[in-house]
Design a protein around this motif. Structure first.
Motif, PDB file in Angstrom:
ATOM      1  N   HIS A   1       4.727  -3.040  -4.510  1.00  0.00           N
ATOM      2  CA  HIS A   1       4.304  -2.298  -3.317  1.00  0.00           C
ATOM      3  C   HIS A   1       4.149  -3.234  -2.116  1.00  0.00           C
ATOM      4  O   HIS A   1       4.522  -2.882  -0.996  1.00  0.00           O
ATOM      5  N   ILE A   2       3.614  -4.399  -2.344  1.00  0.00           N
ATOM      6  CA  ILE A   2       3.438  -5.365  -1.250  1.00  0.00           C
ATOM      7  C   ILE A   2       4.806  -5.830  -0.742  1.00  0.00           C
ATOM      8  O   ILE A   2       5.026  -5.895   0.475  1.00  0.00           O
ATOM      9  N   LYS A   3       5.731  -6.116  -1.637  1.00  0.00           N
ATOM     10  CA  LYS A   3       7.079  -6.531  -1.223  1.00  0.00           C
ATOM     11  C   LYS A   3       7.769  -5.421  -0.441  1.00  0.00           C
ATOM     12  O   LYS A   3       8.421  -5.681   0.574  1.00  0.00           O
ATOM     13  N   GLU A   4       7.623  -4.205  -0.895  1.00  0.00           N
ATOM     14  CA  GLU A   4       8.216  -3.061  -0.208  1.00  0.00           C
ATOM     15  C   GLU A   4       7.619  -2.908   1.195  1.00  0.00           C
ATOM     16  O   GLU A   4       8.335  -2.677   2.173  1.00  0.00           O
ATOM     17  N   LEU A   5       6.300  -3.074   1.299  1.00  0.00           N
ATOM     18  CA  LEU A   5       5.615  -2.992   2.586  1.00  0.00           C
ATOM     19  C   LEU A   5       6.092  -4.087   3.527  1.00  0.00           C
ATOM     20  O   LEU A   5       6.393  -3.834   4.700  1.00  0.00           O
ATOM     21  N   MET A   6       6.185  -5.302   3.028  1.00  0.00           N
ATOM     22  CA  MET A   6       6.631  -6.417   3.867  1.00  0.00           C
ATOM     23  C   MET A   6       8.060  -6.209   4.351  1.00  0.00           C
ATOM     24  O   MET A   6       8.394  -6.543   5.487  1.00  0.00           O
ATOM     25  N   LYS A   7       8.906  -5.654   3.525  1.00  0.00           N
ATOM     26  CA  LYS A   7      10.283  -5.353   3.920  1.00  0.00           C
ATOM     27  C   LYS A   7      10.268  -4.366   5.094  1.00  0.00           C
ATOM     28  O   LYS A   7      11.000  -4.529   6.069  1.00  0.00           O
ATOM     29  N   ALA A   8       9.435  -3.330   4.993  1.00  0.00           N
ATOM     30  CA  ALA A   8       9.335  -2.333   6.066  1.00  0.00           C
ATOM     31  C   ALA A   8       8.798  -2.948   7.342  1.00  0.00           C
ATOM     32  O   ALA A   8       9.290  -2.670   8.440  1.00  0.00           O
ATOM     33  N   ILE A   9       7.804  -3.810   7.222  1.00  0.00           N
ATOM     34  CA  ILE A   9       7.227  -4.467   8.397  1.00  0.00           C
ATOM     35  C   ILE A   9       8.257  -5.376   9.040  1.00  0.00           C
ATOM     36  O   ILE A   9       8.390  -5.388  10.267  1.00  0.00           O
ATOM     37  N   ARG A  10       8.995  -6.123   8.240  1.00  0.00           N
ATOM     38  CA  ARG A  10      10.026  -7.009   8.796  1.00  0.00           C
ATOM     39  C   ARG A  10      11.071  -6.224   9.579  1.00  0.00           C
ATOM     40  O   ARG A  10      11.483  -6.629  10.664  1.00  0.00           O
ATOM     41  N   LYS A  11      11.506  -5.103   9.048  1.00  0.00           N
ATOM     42  CA  LYS A  11      12.470  -4.261   9.761  1.00  0.00           C
ATOM     43  C   LYS A  11      11.885  -3.761  11.071  1.00  0.00           C
ATOM     44  O   LYS A  11      12.558  -3.721  12.093  1.00  0.00           O
ATOM     45  N   SER A  12      10.628  -3.378  11.040  1.00  0.00           N
ATOM     46  CA  SER A  12       9.961  -2.859  12.232  1.00  0.00           C
ATOM     47  C   SER A  12       9.813  -3.915  13.307  1.00  0.00           C
ATOM     48  O   SER A  12      10.019  -3.642  14.490  1.00  0.00           O
TER      49      SER A  12
END
Length: 106
Positions: A92-103
């Motif tokens: 979940h943390i990796k998925e969140l960080m991926k979304a934040i990086r894209k943003s």
């Protein structure tokens, strides 16, 4: 090894943001209205910088909606995975960080 979280395999799951669904949908309708207004401005041949100003406002509104959903995801899905202690927290943390990086790369 990358862990994939299969959200589709969670039928009937309630996400934290659903408590504010009306607010979120209201914001989305406002964004849609802004987009229609910009479309009309272009069709009417309005001044370039007026259109750019409205596009900036539209982008800001979309970013706020995105941040609200990210906040809900952190408070609900990510925090829940950490509390569960079943090992899904890292995914979940990796998925969140991926979304934040894209943003952030916008």
């Amino acid at each position: 090894m990358t862990t994939h979280i299969d959200h589709a395999a969670e039928p009937g799951r309630q996400y934290l943001y659903t408590a504010e669904k009306d607010l979120l949908l209201g914001r989305l309708k406002k964004i849609q209205g802004q987009a229609r207004g910009i479309e009309k401005m272009i069709a009417d041949g309005r001044y370039c910088l007026e259109i750019v100003q409205q596009l900036t406002a539209l982008s800001a509104a979309a970013e706020e909606l995105s941040l609200k959903l990210l906040e809900s995801h952190i408070e609900g899905c990510v925090a829940g995975a950490i509390r569960a202690g079943d090992g899904s927290d890292q995914a979940h943390i990796k998925e969140l960080m991926k979304a934040i990086r894209k943003s952030v790369k916008r």
